[in-house]
Design an enzyme around this catalytic site. Structure first.
Site, PDB file in Angstrom:
ATOM      1  N   ASN A  28      10.730   2.405   2.283  1.00 17.21           N
ATOM      2  CA  ASN A  28      10.253   1.074   2.658  1.00 17.21           C
ATOM      3  C   ASN A  28      10.983  -0.026   1.891  1.00 17.21           C
ATOM      4  O   ASN A  28      10.517  -1.159   1.816  1.00 17.21           O
ATOM      5  CB  ASN A  28       8.741   0.960   2.443  1.00 17.21           C
ATOM      6  CG  ASN A  28       7.972   1.666   3.538  1.00 17.21           C
ATOM      7  OD1 ASN A  28       8.464   1.824   4.649  1.00 17.21           O
ATOM      8  ND2 ASN A  28       6.755   2.103   3.231  1.00 17.21           N
ATOM      9  N   ALA A  40       0.805  -1.224   0.000  1.00 18.42           N
ATOM     10  CA  ALA A  40       0.000   0.000   0.000  1.00 18.42           C
ATOM     11  C   ALA A  40       0.833   1.266   0.000  1.00 18.42           C
ATOM     12  O   ALA A  40       0.335   2.341  -0.339  1.00 18.42           O
ATOM     13  CB  ALA A  40      -0.942  -0.001   1.209  1.00 18.42           C
ATOM     14  N   ASP A  41       2.099   1.173   0.388  1.00 20.69           N
ATOM     15  CA  ASP A  41       2.947   2.364   0.454  1.00 20.69           C
ATOM     16  C   ASP A  41       4.358   2.030  -0.030  1.00 20.69           C
ATOM     17  O   ASP A  41       5.332   2.142   0.716  1.00 20.69           O
ATOM     18  CB  ASP A  41       2.981   2.894   1.894  1.00 20.69           C
ATOM     19  CG  ASP A  41       3.648   4.274   1.993  1.00 20.69           C
ATOM     20  OD1 ASP A  41       3.753   4.954   0.949  1.00 20.69           O
ATOM     21  OD2 ASP A  41       4.050   4.659   3.103  1.00 20.69           O
ATOM     22  N   LEU A  42       4.444   1.609  -1.285  1.00 18.81           N
ATOM     23  CA  LEU A  42       5.747   1.271  -1.861  1.00 18.81           C
ATOM     24  C   LEU A  42       6.514   2.562  -2.119  1.00 18.81           C
ATOM     25  O   LEU A  42       6.183   3.325  -3.021  1.00 18.81           O
ATOM     26  CB  LEU A  42       5.562   0.480  -3.156  1.00 18.81           C
ATOM     27  CG  LEU A  42       6.842  -0.045  -3.808  1.00 18.81           C
ATOM     28  CD1 LEU A  42       7.586  -0.978  -2.865  1.00 18.81           C
ATOM     29  CD2 LEU A  42       6.518  -0.754  -5.120  1.00 18.81           C
TER      30      LEU A  42
END
Length: 237
Positions: free
Chosen positions: A171, A165-167
């Site tokens: 991360n 969801a938050d590439l």
């Protein structure tokens, strides 16, 4: 995944040997009192690095963002145990680990019920001797081979239907020339489709551009992105 519920606390474990963990192990004060905090990571909130039986773990609390944080910074509406954010992320990490994907091993997760609400935490293994990609690129460039390798690794996740969801650049960890993806909060397994896969990659590109805008000396350019895409496309099924 093994679940244990006592009153308003539910704990999830990845291994029976972790049954000795209690709710107190999800409180940073416990680790401070035992002189077991070995580091921190500060973004929007603090993430704690702790030592348990000489093994380094990451302790992360789930904080709200956006407008809802003005009403409560860490309480979420309870949707059922398996749909809570800590348990859902824990289960996803377990599945990815079983698939052999480069992610941290999950240790345990906790949710605390408060009437119709809950708050939660997760413990995962620390990827030792790693730096996030932003920290790496702030100091030195990556060779073309590693950009290509990164693209191939992301394609592996997409081939298995893993939606991050938050590439973003922070991360992605690099340790001894191996990449890992972290922070799968709100991630899920989906049927592989170009629509969400391309949106995932576009999000990653925006992350690179955003950080490049903040730090002009960041070692990233269009050629690097093309090398990443070349590796990605070569491995995407």
């Amino acid at each position: 995944m093994l679940l244990s519920t006592n009153k308003n606390i539910t704990l999830a474990y990845s291994n029976p040997k972790h049954h000795s963990l209690t709710a107190s192990h999800f409180d940073a004060n416990f680790w401070q009192e035992n002189n077991a905090i070995v580091g921190t990571s500060t973004g929007r909130r603090t993430t704690w690095f702790v030592s348990h039986d000489t093994k380094p773990w990451v302790l992360r609390h789930y904080w709200r963002g956006g407008l809802m944080a003005k009403f409560s910074d860490d309480l979420y509406c309870f949707p059922g145990v398996h749909q809570t954010r800590p348990i859902a992320e824990f289960r996803l990490l377990e599945e990815m680990h079983q698939l052999g994907l480069p992610v941290p091993r999950p240790i345990a997760a906790k949710i605390e019920r408060i009437a119709l609400w809950y708050r939660g935490d997760i413990l995962i293994e620390l990827i030792e001797d790693s730096k996030d990609l932003h920290a790496v690129l702030s100091n030195s460039p990556l060779p073309q081979s590693l950009w290509h390798q990164l693209g191939k690794e992301i394609a592996r996740f997409h081939n298995h239907g893993v939606f991050h969801a938050d590439l973003n650049i922070k991360n992605i960890l690099l340790s001894e020339n191996k990449f890992y993806l972290i922070d799968f909060d709100r991630g899920e397994l989906r049927k592989p489709k170009p629509s969400w896969q391309q949106a995932n990659m576009a999000r990653l590109r925006r992350s690179f551009d955003k950080e490049k805008g903040k730090l002009a000396s960041l070692y990233f350019n269009d050629n690097n992105w093309q090398d990443l895409l070349s590796g990605y496309q070569s491995a995407l099924k």
